[in-house]
Design an enzyme around this catalytic site. Sequence first.
Site, PDB file in Angstrom:
ATOM      1  N   GLY A 142      -0.604  -7.316 -25.479  1.00  0.00           N
ATOM      2  CA  GLY A 142      -1.874  -7.204 -24.772  1.00  0.00           C
ATOM      3  C   GLY A 142      -2.495  -8.506 -24.337  1.00  0.00           C
ATOM      4  O   GLY A 142      -3.709  -8.587 -24.169  1.00  0.00           O
ATOM      5  N   SER A 143      -1.685  -9.545 -24.080  1.00  0.00           N
ATOM      6  CA  SER A 143      -2.284 -10.829 -23.690  1.00  0.00           C
ATOM      7  C   SER A 143      -2.985 -10.748 -22.340  1.00  0.00           C
ATOM      8  O   SER A 143      -4.029 -11.389 -22.133  1.00  0.00           O
ATOM      9  CB  SER A 143      -1.227 -11.942 -23.697  1.00  0.00           C
ATOM     10  OG  SER A 143      -0.254 -11.721 -22.704  1.00  0.00           O
ATOM     11  N   ASN A 144      -2.454  -9.960 -21.421  1.00  0.00           N
ATOM     12  CA  ASN A 144      -3.123  -9.825 -20.122  1.00  0.00           C
ATOM     13  C   ASN A 144      -4.380  -8.970 -20.230  1.00  0.00           C
ATOM     14  O   ASN A 144      -5.390  -9.262 -19.590  1.00  0.00           O
ATOM     15  CB  ASN A 144      -2.152  -9.266 -19.082  1.00  0.00           C
ATOM     16  CG  ASN A 144      -1.206 -10.337 -18.586  1.00  0.00           C
ATOM     17  OD1 ASN A 144      -1.632 -11.336 -18.038  1.00  0.00           O
ATOM     18  ND2 ASN A 144       0.077 -10.140 -18.805  1.00  0.00           N
ATOM     19  N   LYS A 199      10.003   6.029 -18.632  1.00  0.00           N
ATOM     20  CA  LYS A 199       9.183   6.641 -17.583  1.00  0.00           C
ATOM     21  C   LYS A 199       8.229   7.659 -18.197  1.00  0.00           C
ATOM     22  O   LYS A 199       8.385   8.068 -19.347  1.00  0.00           O
ATOM     23  CB  LYS A 199      10.064   7.322 -16.540  1.00  0.00           C
ATOM     24  CG  LYS A 199      10.855   8.510 -17.078  1.00  0.00           C
ATOM     25  CD  LYS A 199      11.715   9.149 -15.996  1.00  0.00           C
ATOM     26  CE  LYS A 199      12.536  10.300 -16.573  1.00  0.00           C
ATOM     27  NZ  LYS A 199      13.353  10.956 -15.540  1.00  0.00           N
ATOM     28  N   MET A 229       5.283  -0.705 -19.625  1.00  0.00           N
ATOM     29  CA  MET A 229       6.712  -0.763 -19.342  1.00  0.00           C
ATOM     30  C   MET A 229       7.316   0.613 -19.041  1.00  0.00           C
ATOM     31  O   MET A 229       8.355   0.985 -19.581  1.00  0.00           O
ATOM     32  CB  MET A 229       7.440  -1.431 -20.509  1.00  0.00           C
ATOM     33  CG  MET A 229       6.935  -2.822 -20.820  1.00  0.00           C
ATOM     34  SD  MET A 229       6.976  -3.940 -19.398  1.00  0.00           S
ATOM     35  CE  MET A 229       8.737  -4.137 -19.209  1.00  0.00           C
ATOM     36  N   ASN A 258      -0.560  -3.354 -10.515  1.00  0.00           N
ATOM     37  CA  ASN A 258       0.389  -3.823 -11.512  1.00  0.00           C
ATOM     38  C   ASN A 258       0.500  -5.341 -11.420  1.00  0.00           C
ATOM     39  O   ASN A 258       0.380  -5.921 -10.340  1.00  0.00           O
ATOM     40  CB  ASN A 258       1.771  -3.194 -11.261  1.00  0.00           C
ATOM     41  CG  ASN A 258       2.790  -3.618 -12.288  1.00  0.00           C
ATOM     42  OD1 ASN A 258       2.556  -3.544 -13.486  1.00  0.00           O
ATOM     43  ND2 ASN A 258       3.942  -4.069 -11.834  1.00  0.00           N
ATOM     44  N   HIS A 300       3.185  -8.340 -12.066  1.00  0.00           N
ATOM     45  CA  HIS A 300       4.621  -8.568 -12.241  1.00  0.00           C
ATOM     46  C   HIS A 300       4.891 -10.067 -12.345  1.00  0.00           C
ATOM     47  O   HIS A 300       4.336 -10.850 -11.573  1.00  0.00           O
ATOM     48  CB  HIS A 300       5.407  -7.985 -11.057  1.00  0.00           C
ATOM     49  CG  HIS A 300       6.883  -8.147 -11.214  1.00  0.00           C
ATOM     50  ND1 HIS A 300       7.624  -7.362 -12.062  1.00  0.00           N
ATOM     51  CD2 HIS A 300       7.749  -9.030 -10.663  1.00  0.00           C
ATOM     52  CE1 HIS A 300       8.887  -7.752 -12.020  1.00  0.00           C
ATOM     53  NE2 HIS A 300       8.988  -8.763 -11.180  1.00  0.00           N
TER      54      HIS A 300
END
Length: 195
Positions: free
Chosen positions: A11-13, A65, A92, A109, A111
């Site tokens: 969870g760093s972002n 998915k 993910m 998202n 990336h």
Amino acid sequence: MRVVILGSGRGSNAEAILKAQKENRLGRAEVVQIFADRPDAGLLELGARFGVPAHFLDPAPYKSKLDGAAEQAYIAAITACRPDLVVLAGFMRVLKMPFIAAFERRIINLHPSLLPSFPGLDGIGQAFRRGVKVTGCTVHYVTLEVDGGPIIDQAAVRIEETDTLESLTAKVHAAEHHLLPTVIARLSERWTPGE
């Protein structure tokens, strides 16, 4: 602008987003919910630290998915939060049409490469092994094409001769932690209630 964060890992972002919110750097955006697809995700601990509800949502039966009943459960849980923006911060899993349609043009998202280069898994490693001199990170809208949606913004990171995969990873993560909150703040300033 109500924001829901989806993630899978430490969870760093998400933490960068929540810190920006705490420091009034997230514009008109407010994180109202965090969901993780793993019960042990470090992301879940951020909820208590930042005063945001954080819950595990079972993604079974697939590993890569969302599909079937799990997909519908995610759609229902996120819809209940009345989100204006759904942020994939290290989530993910590949999203399919029912999910994308439910939140069309409201899913972004992050990336770890300069798309369209190095889509898919391990974008940092792909760039490092290829020997490119510049990589970075990209925030884009989510579509059916994995890492192929319209690009919102990017941040470049130079790969130095002395970089290792570990040092490059740290540099890209630092760029991500700046770019994603900045993009959310910018989107919030253009957001109109009821869109």
